[in-house]
Design a protein around this motif. Structure first.
Motif, PDB file in Angstrom:
ATOM      1  N   PHE A 156       0.828  -1.210   0.000  1.00 47.82           N
ATOM      2  CA  PHE A 156       0.000   0.000   0.000  1.00 47.82           C
ATOM      3  C   PHE A 156       0.862   1.260   0.000  1.00 47.82           C
ATOM      4  CE2 PHE A 156      -3.419  -2.606   2.366  1.00 47.82           C
ATOM      5  CZ  PHE A 156      -3.888  -3.105   1.161  1.00 47.82           C
ATOM      6  N   GLY A 157       1.986   1.209   0.742  1.00 39.23           N
ATOM      7  CA  GLY A 157       2.888   2.359   0.781  1.00 39.23           C
ATOM      8  C   GLY A 157       3.492   2.649  -0.581  1.00 39.23           C
ATOM      9  N   MET A 158       3.861   1.591  -1.309  1.00 36.86           N
ATOM     10  CA  MET A 158       4.392   1.772  -2.662  1.00 36.86           C
ATOM     11  C   MET A 158       3.340   2.384  -3.582  1.00 36.86           C
ATOM     12  SD  MET A 158       6.878   1.390  -4.866  1.00 36.86           S
ATOM     13  CE  MET A 158       8.077   0.206  -4.236  1.00 36.86           C
ATOM     14  N   ALA A 159       2.092   1.881  -3.499  1.00 43.27           N
ATOM     15  CA  ALA A 159       1.019   2.400  -4.346  1.00 43.27           C
ATOM     16  C   ALA A 159       0.763   3.877  -4.059  1.00 43.27           C
ATOM     17  CB  ALA A 159      -0.252   1.589  -4.130  1.00 43.27           C
ATOM     18  N   ILE A 160       0.701   4.239  -2.768  1.00 45.75           N
ATOM     19  CA  ILE A 160       0.461   5.634  -2.397  1.00 45.75           C
ATOM     20  C   ILE A 160       1.625   6.519  -2.829  1.00 45.75           C
ATOM     21  CG2 ILE A 160       0.194   7.210  -0.438  1.00 45.75           C
ATOM     22  CD1 ILE A 160      -1.301   4.922   0.994  1.00 45.75           C
ATOM     23  N   ALA A 161       2.862   6.023  -2.633  1.00 45.92           N
ATOM     24  CA  ALA A 161       4.039   6.807  -3.012  1.00 45.92           C
ATOM     25  C   ALA A 161       4.073   7.062  -4.515  1.00 45.92           C
ATOM     26  CB  ALA A 161       5.306   6.075  -2.571  1.00 45.92           C
ATOM     27  N   LEU A 162       3.716   6.056  -5.329  1.00 45.40           N
ATOM     28  CA  LEU A 162       3.698   6.227  -6.780  1.00 45.40           C
ATOM     29  C   LEU A 162       2.678   7.282  -7.209  1.00 45.40           C
ATOM     30  CD1 LEU A 162       3.960   2.487  -7.890  1.00 45.40           C
ATOM     31  CD2 LEU A 162       5.692   4.262  -8.249  1.00 45.40           C
ATOM     32  N   ILE A 163       1.579   7.363  -6.461  1.00 43.30           N
ATOM     33  CA  ILE A 163       0.557   8.383  -6.769  1.00 43.30           C
ATOM     34  C   ILE A 163       1.043   9.762  -6.332  1.00 43.30           C
ATOM     35  CG2 ILE A 163      -1.776   9.173  -6.213  1.00 43.30           C
ATOM     36  CD1 ILE A 163      -2.538   6.190  -5.915  1.00 43.30           C
ATOM     37  N   GLY A 172       0.081  18.847  -2.381  1.00 45.57           N
ATOM     38  CA  GLY A 172       0.647  19.168  -1.072  1.00 45.57           C
ATOM     39  C   GLY A 172      -0.327  18.891   0.059  1.00 45.57           C
ATOM     40  N   GLY A 173      -1.592  19.279  -0.146  1.00 43.70           N
ATOM     41  CA  GLY A 173      -2.603  19.040   0.876  1.00 43.70           C
ATOM     42  C   GLY A 173      -2.853  17.562   1.107  1.00 43.70           C
ATOM     43  N   LEU A 174      -2.851  16.778   0.019  1.00 37.48           N
ATOM     44  CA  LEU A 174      -3.066  15.343   0.146  1.00 37.48           C
ATOM     45  C   LEU A 174      -1.891  14.666   0.851  1.00 37.48           C
ATOM     46  CD1 LEU A 174      -4.683  14.361  -3.272  1.00 37.48           C
ATOM     47  CD2 LEU A 174      -5.729  14.251  -1.010  1.00 37.48           C
ATOM     48  N   ARG A 175      -0.685  15.177   0.621  1.00 37.61           N
ATOM     49  CA  ARG A 175       0.479  14.615   1.317  1.00 37.61           C
ATOM     50  C   ARG A 175       0.368  14.837   2.821  1.00 37.61           C
ATOM     51  NH1 ARG A 175       5.956  15.958  -2.203  1.00 37.61           N
ATOM     52  NH2 ARG A 175       5.551  14.472  -3.910  1.00 37.61           N
ATOM     53  N   VAL A 176      -0.092  16.019   3.200  1.00 38.52           N
ATOM     54  CA  VAL A 176      -0.276  16.303   4.629  1.00 38.52           C
ATOM     55  C   VAL A 176      -1.376  15.410   5.204  1.00 38.52           C
ATOM     56  CG1 VAL A 176      -0.974  18.055   6.304  1.00 38.52           C
ATOM     57  CG2 VAL A 176       0.551  18.677   4.413  1.00 38.52           C
ATOM     58  N   THR A 241       1.038   2.643   7.281  1.00 40.42           N
ATOM     59  CA  THR A 241       1.232   2.729   5.835  1.00 40.42           C
ATOM     60  C   THR A 241       1.762   4.100   5.402  1.00 40.42           C
ATOM     61  OG1 THR A 241      -0.403   1.018   5.327  1.00 40.42           O
ATOM     62  CG2 THR A 241       0.064   2.618   3.597  1.00 40.42           C
ATOM     63  N   PRO A 242       1.272   5.233   5.972  1.00 44.71           N
ATOM     64  CA  PRO A 242       1.841   6.529   5.585  1.00 44.71           C
ATOM     65  C   PRO A 242       3.341   6.644   5.822  1.00 44.71           C
ATOM     66  CG  PRO A 242      -0.216   6.835   6.764  1.00 44.71           C
ATOM     67  CD  PRO A 242       0.111   5.380   6.869  1.00 44.71           C
ATOM     68  N   PHE A 243       3.839   6.007   6.886  1.00 44.30           N
ATOM     69  CA  PHE A 243       5.281   6.023   7.158  1.00 44.30           C
ATOM     70  C   PHE A 243       6.047   5.328   6.039  1.00 44.30           C
ATOM     71  CE2 PHE A 243       8.927   3.698   9.015  1.00 44.30           C
ATOM     72  CZ  PHE A 243       9.711   4.781   9.381  1.00 44.30           C
ATOM     73  N   MET A 244       5.557   4.163   5.622  1.00 44.52           N
ATOM     74  CA  MET A 244       6.191   3.442   4.518  1.00 44.52           C
ATOM     75  C   MET A 244       6.113   4.248   3.231  1.00 44.52           C
ATOM     76  SD  MET A 244       7.398   0.579   5.691  1.00 44.52           S
ATOM     77  CE  MET A 244       7.544  -0.618   4.373  1.00 44.52           C
ATOM     78  N   ALA A 245       4.949   4.863   2.991  1.00 37.80           N
ATOM     79  CA  ALA A 245       4.779   5.668   1.782  1.00 37.80           C
ATOM     80  C   ALA A 245       5.761   6.839   1.770  1.00 37.80           C
ATOM     81  CB  ALA A 245       3.342   6.180   1.695  1.00 37.80           C
ATOM     82  N   MET A 249       8.505   7.261  -1.022  1.00 36.42           N
ATOM     83  CA  MET A 249       8.364   8.467  -1.835  1.00 36.42           C
ATOM     84  C   MET A 249       9.688   9.237  -1.901  1.00 36.42           C
ATOM     85  SD  MET A 249       5.261  11.202  -1.591  1.00 36.42           S
ATOM     86  CE  MET A 249       5.645  11.659   0.101  1.00 36.42           C
ATOM     87  N   ALA A 250      10.425   9.238  -0.779  1.00 41.32           N
ATOM     88  CA  ALA A 250      11.738   9.901  -0.769  1.00 41.32           C
ATOM     89  C   ALA A 250      12.684   9.226  -1.757  1.00 41.32           C
ATOM     90  CB  ALA A 250      12.319   9.853   0.639  1.00 41.32           C
ATOM     91  N   GLY A 251      12.612   7.883  -1.850  1.00 41.55           N
ATOM     92  CA  GLY A 251      13.445   7.166  -2.817  1.00 41.55           C
ATOM     93  C   GLY A 251      13.019   7.408  -4.247  1.00 41.55           C
TER      94      GLY A 251
END
Length: 361
Positions: A156-163, A172-176, A241-245, A249-251
């Protein structure tokens, strides 16, 4: 001779630098020993005693008795029960065959063994017993919780990070907003989900499941042994999951966009770009994220403690209750050492994986 003199001079300079580095690192090593290694050695020493917390009882060395009691398992064959006509007795309610009572079969000395589960193997019926079934089950529950939750959080973290690395309005708002579950303290999120999993229509999970016809609206998610660990996994996946994302996302943001543009020109579709480009390039970051989350999940305490208390343990909450409730400091220390060994095994596995990745470069 001049070249040889330069080599010798360079060698002496390297030795001086190494000596200086050791002197500068010495305070760090001393501090590390005081705050890490000394307490660890102390726990090892306590684990082979019968030390009781806050007690005047004299402490004795018991060797490996604490470890034997924690980890001792027995598998015993259960013989079927027959009626007067020689037919095996069947339970009228369940329709299952009835066997000997495990209490009569499992050993009672030196420690009394209690039933964990029963199973069939090659047409024979067996019982698995343990001298401390609570700890054995806590290992099973914690490892299962760790493997499943970390896997789901990574996917799930990979999917969210790709989005989230894509350009779109209000990114920006969605990231917060994405980080809100992770920012909520575990004590708060645990109580919140405990209410949501309530076994009546007060719990929104039961309301939703009744709407879809999955349950009757009164399913005991937190009291049924078959769903307790799955409920813990759901809470942890939602929160972490947000922590993993964030880590993934940083990578992803370090990958040059020109690579994707070239691949698109070459006719690579989205899946090929992800599988052959994104995943290999972000693999090191994913391994780091997996290490952090796996070690954190293996040490899980607050989630099980808040939701289950003494109804079901994680490894950490078991060690806590042995110390605080039973005052068994030696026994609790032995459980803590076993937790340390299990975590060390996972560290070695991940180190091997990450070492392999590093060698490929």
């Amino acid at each position: 001779m001049q070249i040889k003199g330069k080599i010798m001079s360079k060698h002496r300079l390297l030795k001086k630098e190494q000596k200086l580095a050791m002197i500068l690192l010495l305070p760090s090593f001393i501090l590390l020993f005081l705050i890490a290694f000394y307490p660890l050695i102390s726990v090892f020493n306590t684990s082979i005693t019968n030390k009781t917390f806050a007690s005047s009882i004299e402490t004795e060395n018991v060797g490996l008795d604490n470890y034997k009691k924690l980890l001792s398992l027995k598998i015993m064959k259960l013989e079927p029960l027959f009626d007067d006509s020689g037919v095996q007795v069947i339970d009228e309610k369940t329709g299952e065959k009835i066997y000997e009572d495990p209490i009569d079969i499992l050993p009672r000395k030196p420690n009394r063994y209690k039933e964990i589960s029963q199973f069939n193997f090659f047409n024979n019926h067996y019982v698995l017993g343990a001298s401390d079934p609570s700890f054995v089950l806590s290992i099973k529950d914690t490892v299962s919780f760790t493997i499943i939750s970390v896997f789901l959080e990574t996917v799930f973290g990979m999917a969210i990070a790709l989005i989230m690395v894509q350009n779109f309005p209000f990114r920006g708002g969605l990231r917060v907003a994405m980080l809100v579950p992770w920012a909520i303290p575990t004590a708060v999120s645990s109580r919140m989900w405990e209410w949501m999993f309530a076994s009546t229509r007060v719990g929104i999970i039961n309301v939703i499941s009744q709407i879809f016809g999955w349950t009757n609206g009164q399913f005991p998610f937190l009291t049924s042994s078959s769903t307790q660990v799955w409920a813990m996994i759901a809470i942890d996946v939602w929160k972490t999951t947000p922590f993993m994302a964030l880590l993934i996302m940083a990578g992803l943001q370090t990958i040059p966009s020109a690579i994707y543009e070239s691949a698109e020109i070459d006719g690579c579709n989205a899946f090929q770009r992800f599988w052959k480009m994104t995943l290999p390039l972000v693999k090191d970051t994913v391994v780091v994220a997996l290490v952090f989350r796996t070690l954190d999940a293996l040490r899980v305490f607050d989630l099980f403690q808040i939701v289950f208390a003494q109804k079901r343990y994680s490894m950490a909450s078991f060690a806590y209750y042995q110390l605080i409730d039973n005052k068994a400091m030696g026994y609790s220390s032995a459980a803590s050492v076993i937790i340390f060994v299990i975590i060390l095994i996972f560290i070695l596995l991940y180190t091997r994986i990450s070492g392999g990745i590093g060698n490929e470069k």
